[in-house]
Write a protein that holds these residues in place. Structure first.
Motif, PDB file in Angstrom:
ATOM      1  N   GLU A  13       1.345   2.149   8.828  1.00 22.42           N
ATOM      2  CA  GLU A  13       1.208   1.583   7.408  1.00 22.42           C
ATOM      3  C   GLU A  13      -0.098   0.918   7.346  1.00 22.42           C
ATOM      4  O   GLU A  13      -0.996   0.570   8.331  1.00 22.42           O
ATOM      5  N   GLY A  17       4.665  -3.845   2.392  1.00 21.84           N
ATOM      6  CA  GLY A  17       5.822  -2.872   1.349  1.00 21.84           C
ATOM      7  C   GLY A  17       5.831  -1.512   1.817  1.00 21.84           C
ATOM      8  O   GLY A  17       6.516  -0.767   1.250  1.00 21.84           O
ATOM      9  N   SER A 338       0.459  -1.301  -4.866  1.00 23.30           N
ATOM     10  CA  SER A 338       1.149  -2.374  -4.210  1.00 23.30           C
ATOM     11  C   SER A 338       2.596  -2.194  -4.237  1.00 23.30           C
ATOM     12  O   SER A 338       2.955  -1.823  -5.191  1.00 23.30           O
ATOM     13  N   ALA A 339       3.340  -2.247  -3.004  1.00 21.04           N
ATOM     14  CA  ALA A 339       4.685  -2.347  -2.957  1.00 21.04           C
ATOM     15  C   ALA A 339       5.363  -3.728  -2.779  1.00 21.04           C
ATOM     16  O   ALA A 339       6.464  -3.553  -2.660  1.00 21.04           O
ATOM     17  N   ASP A 340       4.567  -4.712  -2.775  1.00 20.63           N
ATOM     18  CA  ASP A 340       5.114  -5.871  -2.510  1.00 20.63           C
ATOM     19  C   ASP A 340       4.724  -6.884  -3.615  1.00 20.63           C
ATOM     20  O   ASP A 340       4.428  -8.031  -3.486  1.00 20.63           O
ATOM     21  N   TRP A 366       5.068   6.377   0.161  1.00 22.82           N
ATOM     22  CA  TRP A 366       5.774   5.079   0.153  1.00 22.82           C
ATOM     23  C   TRP A 366       7.209   5.054   1.082  1.00 22.82           C
ATOM     24  O   TRP A 366       7.813   5.608   0.912  1.00 22.82           O
ATOM     25  N   TRP A 368      10.444   3.532   1.440  1.00 23.39           N
ATOM     26  CA  TRP A 368      11.250   2.468   1.055  1.00 23.39           C
ATOM     27  C   TRP A 368      12.201   2.181   2.078  1.00 23.39           C
ATOM     28  O   TRP A 368      13.080   3.022   2.557  1.00 23.39           O
ATOM     29  N   ALA A 373      11.977  -4.422  -3.980  1.00 18.31           N
ATOM     30  CA  ALA A 373      10.497  -4.217  -3.936  1.00 18.31           C
ATOM     31  C   ALA A 373       9.966  -4.073  -5.449  1.00 18.31           C
ATOM     32  O   ALA A 373      10.570  -3.858  -6.308  1.00 18.31           O
ATOM     33  N   LEU A 375       6.591  -2.548  -7.256  1.00 21.73           N
ATOM     34  CA  LEU A 375       5.645  -1.512  -7.357  1.00 21.73           C
ATOM     35  C   LEU A 375       4.705  -1.716  -8.377  1.00 21.73           C
ATOM     36  O   LEU A 375       5.087  -1.913  -9.433  1.00 21.73           O
TER      37      LEU A 375
END
Length: 423
Positions: A13, A17, A338-340, A366, A368, A373, A375
């Protein structure tokens, strides 16, 4: 010895996220679990059940049409019920790929319907503060030197639901789809201005359309000289009626209302005309009591189109996050995802070529994990303009806003994989 495929659970990563290195999509070894399942399903269909493998196909047609299986990919019409010809239709951004909008899906904004103009009877008059007033018919303009350019056009009211107190729950294109991108070809306006000869006190050009609404707008002369076009072609074919046939104005990077369709008159003036769309509309009261007026340039902006509202993730896996970014100030330099919910960000890959005042497609893988979450994407252009968070935009502009909304759009994914709009 064949290269070993990396496991989706061991990929590195680069942000929280589950956002992964954007270069992973370029690695030949990355295979999604869903691809294996899809291949198995396809191979299970006997050839005898596929008639197109055994029967002759349809004959030629004079003008190609989409597959009937794609008939649901269409503009969404948001018409004014009181005045049927007044309203908009949205481009279904979440159903398209790349950056070019097909001509039949380009968004529309009409003030009094679509006129059916006979090009043999249409003219463009260039007059006012010029040394020699000129009148051009369509055939004469088609003989002038032309220029082609890939450009977006965005309505100044695009995404205005973002000013609402609560997030609206509609597909991405039904909220943000008053933007489209095409290759526009036409005559540089500077050529016609030079031919007419501009008087020293001219500062503005008043553009007027030939529709029943007689739409007219004021544009600074300096912009018209710099890069504006008399648009005659869209994506290689002559303009369609809903896009201004037989000619329209193209004003690169500036709000859509200035791209006057069915163009019939250009008047050079020392001051703006102060029309309805320059006073009652496209002028907004700020918290300070001052008003924003002549806010021509469309600001730096981005939107995740997949995954987005109405879509769903079937199972924990690696997914492609994809979307569009644009800026009326020039090229997109960077898009972060951003995923968080904005606590951490990762750089997305930009599909090339990255062109000024043109849509730019971005992508990032991404992972998941099946948990809720949020996005987000944010764009930065070559001049350093950065897309703001919605809260910051509302604090700056107040709640009286309607035009030029460019706040960050957030999509919430619940633990069932359903996607919805969130603030």
């Amino acid at each position: 010895m064949p290269a070993r495929r990396p496991s989706p659970h061991t990929l590195p990563e680069v942000a929280g996220g589950g956002l992964l290195d954007r270069r992973l999509f370029l690695r030949r070894g990355l295979v999604l679990a869903t691809a294996t399942a899809a291949a198995h399903t396809a191979s299970a269909t006997p050839d005898d059940d596929l008639p197109w493998l055994h029967e002759p196909g349809a004959p030629f047609t004079p003008y190609g049409q989409p597959s009937p299986h794609e008939r649901l990919t269409a503009r969404r019409i948001g018409a004014n019920r009181a005045v049927p010809g007044n309203g908009v239709s949205f481009t279904p951004l979440e159903e398209l790929e790349g950056i070019i909008t097909p001509n039949g899906l380009h968004f529309e904004r009409h003030h009094n319907g679509v006129p059916q103009i006979d090009p043999a009877r249409h003219t463009l008059t260039l007059h006012g503060r010029v040394k020699q007033p000129l009148v051009f018919d369509v055939k004469s303009l088609l003989r002038y030197p032309m220029r082609s350019q890939l450009l977006f056009i965005e309505c100044g009211g695009n995404s205005n639901a973002g000013w609402h107190q609560s997030p609206i729950q509609r597909p991405a294109g039904s909220v943000h789809g008053l933007i489209s991108c095409a290759e526009w070809t036409g005559v540089p306006l500077s050529v016609l201005l030079d031919e007419a000869g501009v008087e020293p006190d001219a500062r503005w050009v008043i553009a007027e359309g030939a529709d029943a609404g007689a739409m007219n707008m004021s544009i600074p002369l300096a912009k018209m000289r710099e890069d504006c076009l008399i648009g005659l072609y869209q994506n290689g074919e002559r303009l369609r009626p809903e896009q201004g046939y037989p000619m329209r104005l193209i004003v690169p990077g500036w709000e859509g209302v200035l791209h006057v369709k069915w163009l019939q008159r250009l008047e050079l003036s020392a001051q703006p005309v102060m029309s309805r769309n320059e006073t009652a509309k496209y002028t907004e009261l700020l918290p300070s009591g001052k008003a924003r007026q002549f806010t021509f340039t469309m600001d730096c902006k981005s939107l995740i189109t997949s995954p987005s509202h109405g879509q769903s993730l079937k199972q924990p896996d690696i997914y492609q996050v994809s979307g569009l970014a644009w800026s009326g100030h020039g090229r997109i330099r960077r898009v972060e995802v951003s995923a968080d919910g904005g606590r951490s960000w990762a750089d997305a890959a930009l599909d090339g070529p990255v062109l000024p005042r043109c849509l730019t497609r971005f992508r990032i893988p991404w992972r998941w994990n099946g948990q809720p979450a949020v996005l987000k994407s944010r764009a930065i252009d070559e001049r350093g303009n950065r897309q703001p968070e919605r809260a910051a935009l509302v604090a700056e502009r107040g709640r009286a806003g309607y035009f030029h909304y460019n706040g960050i759009v957030a999509w919430a994914i619940d633990d069932d994989g359903r996607v919805s709009h969130t603030y």
